[in-house]
Design an enzyme around this catalytic site. Structure first.
Site, PDB file in Angstrom:
ATOM      1  N   HIS A   1      11.092  26.448 -17.850  1.00  0.00           N
ATOM      2  CA  HIS A   1      12.142  27.136 -17.677  1.00  0.00           C
ATOM      3  C   HIS A   1      11.854  28.022 -16.449  1.00  0.00           C
ATOM      4  CE1 HIS A   1      11.179  31.314 -18.885  1.00  0.00           C
ATOM      5  NE2 HIS A   1      10.058  30.818 -19.457  1.00  0.00           N
ATOM      6  N   CYS A   2      13.128  28.539 -15.810  1.00  0.00           N
ATOM      7  CA  CYS A   2      13.010  29.569 -14.594  1.00  0.00           C
ATOM      8  C   CYS A   2      13.907  30.738 -15.203  1.00  0.00           C
ATOM      9  CB  CYS A   2      13.285  29.110 -13.402  1.00  0.00           C
ATOM     10  SG  CYS A   2      14.969  28.070 -13.230  1.00  0.00           S
ATOM     11  N   SER A   3      14.845  31.116 -14.457  1.00  0.00           N
ATOM     12  CA  SER A   3      15.576  32.406 -14.683  1.00  0.00           C
ATOM     13  C   SER A   3      17.167  31.503 -15.226  1.00  0.00           C
ATOM     14  CB  SER A   3      15.837  33.297 -13.907  1.00  0.00           C
ATOM     15  OG  SER A   3      14.823  34.134 -13.590  1.00  0.00           O
TER      16      SER A   3
ATOM     17  N   GLY B   1      17.752  28.213 -15.071  1.00  0.00           N
ATOM     18  CA  GLY B   1      17.421  26.817 -15.645  1.00  0.00           C
ATOM     19  C   GLY B   1      18.030  25.783 -15.006  1.00  0.00           C
TER      20      GLY B   1
END
Length: 201
Positions: A96-98, A100
């Protein structure tokens, strides 16, 4: 678990809560689209500046450049991500990132293409990130002038032109996805085979 967020992202979002026994690998990669912190722009910039900076298609152009930048500028992190997936006991895996959709979106695209999924099917999967777009817009626009949503929409959604910009960067710099994997990300044929063995039936 793979976390593509930067320290600034984590300070804003909060740290991951990982169950005991789960390996947590941070592969921070600043988003090439964010010369300024987008969170600060959203919360502190008046409408007049939003129009000047992001109006008239400039926001979408920035996101397309960002998508190409992920291909070219974040090769070390994405290469490490795929190499880790090729190791024993790497699955199941979560990444994941922030939001997504951008950093995590390219990560998911890499996995699908490495598995041999057709490019058009990859695009269809990428565009599924827009399923909850209305809810995201409601949260962003809450208590604000509705015009904010118009200016920020290119950052909140994914568009075909964004992923096509990533594909164009691959073709321009490496000629093919296979060469990008091998030369750009340093993924060996054996590592790619191991990913396929692990994820394909």
């Amino acid at each position: 678990m793979f976390d593509f967020r930067t320290l600034a992202d984590i300070a804003s979002d909060g740290a991951d809560r990982v169950p005991d026994g789960v390996q947590h690998l941070r592969l921070p990669m600043p988003d090439p689209a964010r010369a300024d912190d987008l969170r600060i722009i959203i919360t502190e910039t008046p409408h007049e500046r939003m129009e000047a900076v992001f109006g008239n298609g400039r926001a979408a152009e920035m996101m397309a450049r960002s998508a190409a930048g992920l291909v070219r500028e974040r090769r070390e992190a994405f290469g490490e991500f795929l190499r880790e997936l090729a190791t024993d006991d790497s699955l199941p895996a979560l990444f994941h990132c922030s939001a997504g959709k951008d950093r995590a979106g390219w990560a998911g695209t890499l996995v699908l293409l490495a598995l041999g999924v057709d490019e058009e099917q990859v695009v269809e999967q990428y565009l599924l990130s827009n399923r909850n777009l209305d809810g995201i817009r409601e949260r962003v626009e809450s208590g604000r002038d509705v015009r904010w949503g118009r200016h920020l929409l290119p950052f909140l959604e994914v568009r075909r032109e964004y992923i096509q910009s990533s594909f164009a960067a691959v073709r321009e710099d490496w000629g093919s996805f296979d060469r990008y994997l091998a030369e750009g990300l340093g993924i060996t044929s054996r590592q790619r085979d191991r990913i396929r063995e692990a994820l394909l039936e």
